[in-house]
Design an enzyme around this catalytic site. Structure first.
Site, mmCIF file in Angstrom:
data_model
loop_
_atom_site.group_PDB
_atom_site.id
_atom_site.type_symbol
_atom_site.label_atom_id
_atom_site.label_comp_id
_atom_site.label_asym_id
_atom_site.label_seq_id
_atom_site.Cartn_x
_atom_site.Cartn_y
_atom_site.Cartn_z
ATOM 1 C CB ALA A 58 -0.910 -0.034 1.090
ATOM 2 C CE LYS A 59 -1.532 4.492 -4.971
ATOM 3 N NZ LYS A 59 -2.568 4.995 -5.655
ATOM 4 N NE ARG A 60 -3.490 1.995 4.579
ATOM 5 C CZ ARG A 60 -4.134 1.535 3.404
ATOM 6 N NH1 ARG A 60 -4.487 2.121 2.430
ATOM 7 N NH2 ARG A 60 -4.718 0.344 3.779
#
Ligand code: GLU
Length: 283
Positions: free
Chosen positions: A247-249
């Site tokens: 995930a990007k986050r």
């Protein structure tokens, strides 16, 4: 299902840089079409005006080209807002949607808000507002929700086919009254993706298994709006060393960072195709 040529698509949201999980999905969708003499489409899901950014659109095009993927057409959801609006009006005319004035905080604070697979299940505070109550609040920001129980009463039991999981009997009630038009955007993911897959003649939706339950919602919209039902291919997700999906986050390494580190995109795609890439972590 369709007897015509296979059409697949990759439909990223330009809200960050692509990572290896996106690459796997794009390669799978691309190859599924190409191996069958079909078409592979690229759709930029940029209805979220607050989070979508032009530099991320440019990044997507750059990353896919780096992987050696070519697409046959490029569509931007932001150019299709009128189509989403027509469908919403159709559902309004059928009495199947209602305006919802709740804030995220109010929904989160509701004790009866279990998490569905595609977000919190809406506890229903605005479902039965009277016409007068709606009129009194109409000036306030609101989204539009599908009254799922009413919808299911019309559609009856629905099923869809997943090429990996087999036949799935949909359980849309588990997702609750999903949002079809947002406070800050004229359509939601669910409405836009269902309409676009139909409008673009997508025969095979290849995407991550994280969207498996969302398909139950899409199946209901297809039934209500008289749209064709594609075959779905929900593939496993790429996970990091801790077993979490990328995930990007969480700071998953982006394809751009891999490129900057000297990685060859075509060679990377070959490793994905060979099944060599199963888990990748940042460290
Ligand atoms: N736009 C969605 C995303 O980036 C994917 C939509 C889909 O494949 O149905 O997660």
């Amino acid at each position: 299902m369709s007897d015509g040529p296979v059409v697949t698509r990759f439909a990223p949201s330009p809200t960050g840089r692509l990572h290896l999980g996106h690459a796997v999905s794009a390669i799978r969708a691309h190859d599924y079409a190409r191996e069958r003499g079909g078409r592979f489409l690229l759709r930029i899901e940029d209805i979220d005006g607050t989070r979508s950014r032009p530099e991320f659109v440019a990044g997507i095009l750059e990353d896919l080209a780096w992987l050696g993927l070519r697409w046959d057409s490029l569509v931007f959801q932001s150019e299709r807002l009128a189509t989403y609006d027509v469908a919403l009006e159709t559902l309004k005319a059928l009495g199947l949607v209602y305006p919802c004035f709740c804030t995220r905080a109010e929904i989160a604070a509701s004790a009866s808000a279990p998490q569905g697979d595609v977000g919190p299940v809406y506890p229903g505070m605005c479902r039965h507002l009277s016409a007068d109550e709606v009129a009194a609040r109409a000036h306030l920001a609101h989204c539009w929700r599908l009254d799922m129980a009413k919808a299911v009463a019309i559609t009856g039991v629905l099923a869809w086919h997943d090429a990996i999981a087999g036949t799935v009997v949909a359980d849309p009630l588990a997702q609750g009254d999903v949002v079809l038009a947002r406070k800050d955007a004229p359509a939601s993911y669910h409405l836009a993706v269902t309409l676009d897959d139909a409008a673009q003649g997508v025969t095979d939706v290849v995407r991550g298994v994280d969207l498996f339950a969302a398909t139950d919602v899409h199946r209901v919209l297809q039934a209500l709006l008289g749209l064709p039902v594609p075959t779905y291919h929900h593939h496993p997700l790429v996970v990091d060393a801790a077993g979490r999906r990328l995930a990007k986050r969480d700071g998953a390494l982006s394809l751009a960072e891999m490129r900057a580190a000297g990685e060859d995109g075509v060679a990377l795609a070959a490793r994905v195709r060979g099944g060599v890439i199963a888990a990748v972590s940042r460290c």
